[in-house]
Motif scaffolding. Structure first.
Motif, PDB file in Angstrom:
ATOM      1  N   ASP A   1      38.550  58.863  55.654  1.00  0.00           N
ATOM      2  CA  ASP A   1      38.692  57.424  55.412  1.00  0.00           C
ATOM      3  C   ASP A   1      39.091  56.745  56.707  1.00  0.00           C
ATOM      4  O   ASP A   1      38.973  57.334  57.793  1.00  0.00           O
TER       5      ASP A   1
ATOM      6  N   THR B   1      28.890  53.514  44.572  1.00  0.00           N
ATOM      7  CA  THR B   1      28.907  54.866  45.119  1.00  0.00           C
ATOM      8  C   THR B   1      27.495  55.293  45.507  1.00  0.00           C
ATOM      9  O   THR B   1      26.539  55.088  44.746  1.00  0.00           O
TER      10      THR B   1
ATOM     11  N   GLN C   1      35.483  55.437  52.110  1.00  0.00           N
ATOM     12  CA  GLN C   1      35.673  56.878  51.992  1.00  0.00           C
ATOM     13  C   GLN C   1      34.332  57.600  52.099  1.00  0.00           C
ATOM     14  O   GLN C   1      33.332  57.166  51.509  1.00  0.00           O
ATOM     15  N   GLU C   2      34.340  58.700  52.833  1.00  0.00           N
ATOM     16  CA  GLU C   2      33.163  59.551  52.944  1.00  0.00           C
ATOM     17  C   GLU C   2      33.584  60.996  52.703  1.00  0.00           C
ATOM     18  O   GLU C   2      34.557  61.475  53.300  1.00  0.00           O
TER      19      GLU C   2
ATOM     20  N   TYR D   1      32.236  65.025  52.605  1.00  0.00           N
ATOM     21  CA  TYR D   1      31.182  65.914  53.086  1.00  0.00           C
ATOM     22  C   TYR D   1      31.394  67.317  52.518  1.00  0.00           C
ATOM     23  O   TYR D   1      32.498  67.848  52.548  1.00  0.00           O
TER      24      TYR D   1
ATOM     25  N   VAL E   1      26.645  64.197  51.091  1.00  0.00           N
ATOM     26  CA  VAL E   1      27.507  63.134  51.625  1.00  0.00           C
ATOM     27  C   VAL E   1      27.763  62.130  50.499  1.00  0.00           C
ATOM     28  O   VAL E   1      26.829  61.540  49.954  1.00  0.00           O
ATOM     29  N   TYR E   2      29.063  61.982  50.165  1.00  0.00           N
ATOM     30  CA  TYR E   2      29.473  61.048  49.100  1.00  0.00           C
ATOM     31  C   TYR E   2      30.149  59.864  49.776  1.00  0.00           C
ATOM     32  O   TYR E   2      31.114  60.040  50.543  1.00  0.00           O
ATOM     33  N   LYS E   3      29.671  58.637  49.514  1.00  0.00           N
ATOM     34  CA  LYS E   3      30.235  57.444  50.141  1.00  0.00           C
ATOM     35  C   LYS E   3      30.635  56.442  49.071  1.00  0.00           C
ATOM     36  O   LYS E   3      29.851  56.126  48.168  1.00  0.00           O
ATOM     37  N   ARG E   4      31.874  55.984  49.200  1.00  0.00           N
ATOM     38  CA  ARG E   4      32.370  54.930  48.301  1.00  0.00           C
ATOM     39  C   ARG E   4      33.323  54.063  49.115  1.00  0.00           C
ATOM     40  O   ARG E   4      34.390  54.529  49.524  1.00  0.00           O
TER      41      ARG E   4
ATOM     42  N   LYS F   1      18.958  60.859  47.012  1.00  0.00           N
ATOM     43  CA  LYS F   1      19.919  59.768  47.155  1.00  0.00           C
ATOM     44  C   LYS F   1      20.235  59.190  45.777  1.00  0.00           C
ATOM     45  O   LYS F   1      19.332  58.776  45.055  1.00  0.00           O
TER      46      LYS F   1
END
Length: 541
Positions: free
Chosen positions: A139, A84, A113-114, A116, A107-110, A78
């Motif tokens: 999104d 982010t 927005q996600e 994969y 999994v990128y989360k900001r 993580k």
């Protein structure tokens, strides 16, 4: 001494920079240092945490290569970098350039927005992330997937390449290159693009702008396909929420079922109200066997409906008609697609060969290969010019004209029939006299588009005038009007001619786009009459 202070300052700055780049780490469990090939390798186990600048990384276990300032992290990885958060199964982190290479279940989360993917490279300094073996961005509005994708967090821009699919609430888009604004939710495609909405309407384009939150699209050089029509244009605007499609420049509307094409400068399709309009040099083309039937007007409207009697194409005003053996003019027209019937309104005039017909209304029965029949409703007037420029004339209340092999076959005239024929000698050069007759019904037969013979019914009355008794007035029936100068050519279809005097009245039919109940019922009655007439026609000689 001064140089010494300068060198010392540079050394301290260098040491501070190196200290900032150095990865700091902790672990609850076992830590083991192993030297391989002169390099120190540290193994960290259980709740590993390492920090660099404002970046923190968590994992179950890690390997730290001090000389390279490199960390390999495993399981429950993580990364937290400002706003982010990125998770994965494996990570290779380069401390010198702050580049993270994340693999497996990334999994990128900001914000909202996600992203994969199984393969993501992420620069923590520039905040640019990219995947290269397939990925998906989700999104609050859309889902975007592709083979290759770049996410620029600072600019709120994402770029997608190869097998791109955008799924919005109202439509699905497919292309190979797409730029997407994550704030405005506006997408821009480059190259061949296909869009399919929930109703099955299909758009093909060569790039465009898609406002996904308000379901509006602007594309260049493409087409929109509905259940009944295909709309092409240099520039197209698509409002899926209001179900409204606009085309500009070289607009073409093609009927899927009837071999009919409408073209014009501009046009639109209003799905809610069930019609499409083409305007600015509007032209209808019906493809026939070895020929094309053209109708030109200022404006054309294609009306869609579940009822066959309502589905039609309206054209108005200043109608010009052209076919190789058939031309005409009118104020307005209606083409009933299901029955292949074209109705011409407001004093239409038609020409075939050396024959001209006029009437209040004319109904044309069209087949896939030719014109089969014409019905002249009220005040029908036929003028035929013979080989020496005499005008033979017939008037009647109703007139039915039949064609055979693209030529006039015979004509039935019913009600208040008047005729005027020039009687010629055997050489067709010397006038013997003029025959004027009155009767209720008449049949005229043609050969090579010229009058061959005729039959009168129900006690005809006649008068023969020898040449020496013929005056100019005797040569014409009332309402005679030879309008050969208005006969359109093929060029007149594409370039509207200008006349000094307009002899066909103009009406504004723009308000008749959507038919009312009375109009629908009247059209049904007309079609029923036309069908009865067609079934009783039979074969006549």
């Amino acid at each position: 001494m001064r140089n010494y202070h300068i060198l010392l300052t540079l050394l301290l700055c260098s040491l501070a920079s190196t200290a900032q780049k150095r990865i700091k780490y902790t672990a609850k469990g076992k830590q083991e240092v192993v030297r391989k090939k002169g390099q120190s390798i540290r193994y960290l186990i259980d709740s590993v945490v390492f920090v660099q600048k404002e970046t923190t990384v968590y994992c179950d276990s890690a390997i730290y290569l001090k000389a390279e300032n490199q960390m390999k992290a495993y399981d429950h990885v993580k990364i937290i970098n400002d706003s982010t958060v990125v998770t994965s199964n494996r990570l290779l982190y380069q401390g010198e350039d702050r580049m993270a290479q994340l693999r497996e279940e990334v999994v990128y989360k900001r914000g909202f927005q996600e992203l994969y993917t199984d393969n993501l490279n992420y620069s923590l300094d520039t905040e640019v992330a990219y995947y290269f073996k397939g990925g998906q961005l989700i999104d609050t509005t859309n889902i975007l997937s592709s083979t290759l994708g770049y996410f620029y967090a600072k600019e709120n821009i994402a770029r997608f390449y190869q097998s791109v699919v955008l799924v919005s609430p109202e439509f699905t888009l497919r292309t190979d290159t797409l730029r997407y604004n994550t704030l405005s939710k506006i997408a821009y495609s480059f190259g061949p693009t296909e869009i399919i909405n929930k109703e099955g309407t299909i758009i093909y384009a060569h790039g465009g702008e898609f406002r996904t939150e308000i379901s509006q699209t602007e594309i260049s050089s493409g087409n929109i396909e509905t259940s009944e029509y295909i709309l092409d244009g240099d520039k197209l605007f698509f409002d899926d929420f209001n179900e409204y499609y606009l085309g500009e420049g070289n607009v073409k509307l093609t009927s899927k079922e009837n071999n009919v094409i409408l073209i014009g400068d501009e046009g639109y399709h209003d799905k809610v109200n069930g019609f499409s309009k083409i305007y600015g040099n509007a032209i209808m083309k019906k493809i026939m066997q070895l020929d094309t039937f053209y109708i030109a007007a200022d404006t054309m409207v294609a009306i869609e409906s579940e009822f066959d009697s309502v589905r039609r194409i309206l054209a108005y005003p200043d109608i010009r008609i052209f076919k190789m053996n058939f031309q005409g003019i009118a104020d307005s027209s209606a083409y009933f697609l299901s029955d292949s019937i074209i109705m011409l309104y407001q004093n239409p005039v038609l020409w075939t060969g050396e024959n001209q017909v006029l009437s209040d209304t004319i109904v044309i029965h069209v087949s896939d290969s030719s014109i089969e029949k014409m019905d002249l409703k009220r005040n029908a007037f036929l003028i035929t010019k013979d080989s020496v420029s005499n005008f033979n004339q017939i008037k009647g209340r109703l007139m039915n004209i039949y064609f055979l092999d693209k030529s006039l076959n015979y004509i039935d005239i019913n009600g208040n029939c008047e005729s005027l024929f020039h009687s010629m000698d055997d050489t067709d050069t010397v006038l013997l006299g003029i025959n004027k007759m009155l009767t209720s019904n008449m049949t005229i037969r043609f050969l090579n588009n010229q009058i061959h013979n005729f039959t009168l019914y129900k006690s005809p009355e006649g008068q023969f005038l020898p040449p020496h008794k013929i005056t100019d007035k005797d040569k014409k029936l009332d309402d005679f009007n030879w309008m050969i100068d208005r006969r359109p050519s093929l060029q007149d279809i594409f370039v509207k001619p200008v006349y000094n005097k307009i002899s066909v009245p103009i009406n504004d039919n723009d308000g008749k786009v959507k038919p009312n109940k009375q109009e629908i019922e009247e059209n049904r009655k007309k079609l029923q009459e036309a069908k009865r007439g067609k079934s009783l026609k039979g074969t006549r000689n």
